[in-house]
Design an enzyme around this catalytic site. Structure first.
Site, mmCIF file in Angstrom:
data_model
loop_
_atom_site.group_PDB
_atom_site.id
_atom_site.type_symbol
_atom_site.label_atom_id
_atom_site.label_comp_id
_atom_site.label_asym_id
_atom_site.label_seq_id
_atom_site.Cartn_x
_atom_site.Cartn_y
_atom_site.Cartn_z
ATOM 1 C CB THR A 78 -0.931 -0.011 1.238
ATOM 2 O OG1 THR A 78 -1.803 -1.116 1.101
ATOM 3 C CG2 THR A 78 -1.758 1.241 1.343
ATOM 4 C CE1 TYR A 130 -6.067 0.133 -0.409
ATOM 5 C CE2 TYR A 130 -3.927 -0.027 -1.475
ATOM 6 C CZ TYR A 130 -4.769 -0.333 -0.422
ATOM 7 O OH TYR A 130 -4.320 -1.112 0.589
ATOM 8 C CB SER A 154 2.790 -8.108 1.196
ATOM 9 O OG SER A 154 1.766 -8.024 2.132
ATOM 10 C CB THR A 178 0.571 -3.887 6.243
ATOM 11 O OG1 THR A 178 -0.685 -3.884 5.569
ATOM 12 C CG2 THR A 178 1.153 -2.494 6.267
ATOM 13 C CG ASP A 179 -2.342 -7.803 3.551
ATOM 14 O OD1 ASP A 179 -2.598 -6.863 4.307
ATOM 15 O OD2 ASP A 179 -3.027 -8.091 2.558
ATOM 16 C CE LYS A 221 -2.823 -5.122 7.998
ATOM 17 N NZ LYS A 221 -3.017 -5.077 6.549
ATOM 18 C CD GLU A 265 -5.205 -27.651 28.687
ATOM 19 O OE1 GLU A 265 -6.100 -28.514 28.590
ATOM 20 O OE2 GLU A 265 -5.422 -26.438 28.622
HETATM 21 N N1 GLU Z 1 -2.773 -6.343 0.636
HETATM 22 C C1 GLU Z 1 -1.774 -5.391 0.277
HETATM 23 C C2 GLU Z 1 -0.394 -5.800 0.723
HETATM 24 O O1 GLU Z 1 -0.207 -6.373 1.766
HETATM 25 C C3 GLU Z 1 -2.089 -4.042 0.785
HETATM 26 C C4 GLU Z 1 -2.076 -3.923 2.284
HETATM 27 C C5 GLU Z 1 -1.014 -3.004 2.814
HETATM 28 O O2 GLU Z 1 0.080 -2.917 2.292
HETATM 29 O O3 GLU Z 1 -1.353 -2.338 3.794
HETATM 30 O O4 GLU Z 1 0.524 -5.488 0.009
#
Ligand code: GLU
Length: 368
Positions: free
Chosen positions: A40, A53, A87, A120-121, A193, A314
């Site tokens: 992103t 986007y 990602s 971020t994924d 995340k 356990e």
């Molecule tokens: N799903 C995309 C990725 O991980 C966009 C999410 C992001 O970067 O925040 O590249």
């Protein structure tokens, strides 16, 4: 007087460390190499829409130019576009390229610190992978954003500025791979995340932030120097894939069918995203026992966001042929298990040791 002397000694020691590390020469700026992979932070809106986007649209040069303040930092910044993807499509091929490029840049003394822009994924997975295979002291700082570059109040420029400051900061040496996001610095082992909505997207599964960034600079709140040299020596010129390893998400009233099936489809390792302390229903446990008897390595982690999965909690793990992931979440436990399988580690004690406190300082080499 005593305090002054102490300050002087600390200053002298720091300079000595800097000198020995060969990090500074008079008049030389710290060099940061930015390796861009998309996400992103490189995203752009589709037309005028405020909702949709596409990630991975802008090149890294454009992103750096649009971030105010980077050009006036006392840092020499160079950038390379490795890939430009979302990602969720991250893969071993890119991990391998990143590992080789960073190792080469350190060997050739091309850079002091590294920033990796990333979606971020799966950022936490790439960060953890590199934390397990890089054998360097130089900081590697992951960064991304939750809002695309074209959105009002995009968070990418500030995050990138912070990441470059972190990667060029002398206090960051010897801390391994980190994620710098929304003013927080998290270590790759525990960063996760934790929100798919907010700009405060990253959190730690255990232990909290290790530091933070602000207008005054980079501040660590945990002691440095704890990062140890890495355990998995893989020859990336030869390895093109990691052994197939699946994660099975456990729910109430579930049978062990998925565990048996993934092994039938070729999994050499299975990570259980268990309930609570890595627990699972009776038939799943039975399935773990069956597949481990076939030589498949089974690791119990937890689907719970924070905490720890203990061995023999356990039930006795040895009775079912399972290992405890301790502080690793399922996605990271999967990477560690893949590395162990790639290195052909099969001794049960060594496998468990890799997941617990003995993990540092044990050297595994891939067999040629
Ligand atoms: N799903 C995309 C990725 O991980 C966009 C999410 C992001 O970067 O925040 O590249």
């Amino acid at each position: 007087m005593k305090l002054k002397r102490l300050n002087f000694l600390v200053g002298l020691l720091s300079l000595l460390v800097l000198f020995l590390a060969g990090r500074i020469e008079a008049g030389t700026l710290p060099r940061v190499l930015v390796l861009a992979t998309g996400g992103t932070i490189a995203g752009a809106a589709n037309g005028n829409s405020d909702t949709g986007y596409s990630a991975g649209q802008l090149g890294i040069e454009e992103i750096i130019k649009s971030a105010p303040g980077i050009d006036s930092l006392p840092v020499s910044v160079k950038a390379e576009q490795v890939v430009n993807i979302s990602s969720q499509d991250m893969n071993f091929e890119v991990w391998r390229k990143l590992a080789m490029r960073i190792s080469q840049a350190v060997e050739n003394e091309e850079a002091d610190g590294f920033v990796i822009t990333h979606g971020t994924d799966t950022m936490e997975e790439t960060a953890f992978f590199l934390s397990q295979v890089l054998d360097i002291d130089n900081p590697v700082v992951f960064v991304g954003s939750m809002r695309p570059a074209t959105q009002i109040s995009a968070d990418g420029p500030q995050n990138l500025l912070d990441a470059i400051k972190t990667a060029s900061c002398i206090d960051s040496f010897g801390r391994g791979v980190m994620i710098c996001f929304n003013g927080r610095i998290l270590d790759a082992r525990h960063a996760v995340k934790a929100s798919c909505l907010e700009v405060t997207a990253f959190d730690s599964t255990i232990g909290g932030s290790i530091g933070f960034t602000d207008g005054h600079g980079v501040h660590y709140i945990t002691p440095g120097g704890l990062h140890k040299h890495k355990t998995y020596k893989l020859d990336f010129t030869k390895i093109t894939e990691l052994p197939k390893t699946d994660v099975i998400y456990i729910c109430a009233d579930m049978d062990g069918g998925m565990i048996r099936d993934c092994v039938k489809r070729g999994a050499k390792g299975v990570v259980i995203a268990g309930v609570g302390d890595g627990n699972m229903p009776e038939d799943c446990l039975k399935a773990c026992k069956e597949v481990s008897a076939q030589g498949v390595q089974v690791v119990r982690s937890s689907r719970v966001f924070q905490g720890y999965t203990h061995r023999d909690h356990e039930f006795k793990d040895a009775d079912y042929g399972t290992y405890a992931a301790y502080d690793l979440n399922p996605a990271k436990a999967r990477i560690l298990l893949q590395l162990l399988l790639a290195c052909k580690v099969s001794d049960p004690q060594k496998i468990q040791a890799a997941f617990n406190g003995d993990r540092h300082g044990v050297l595994y080499y891939i067999e040629k």
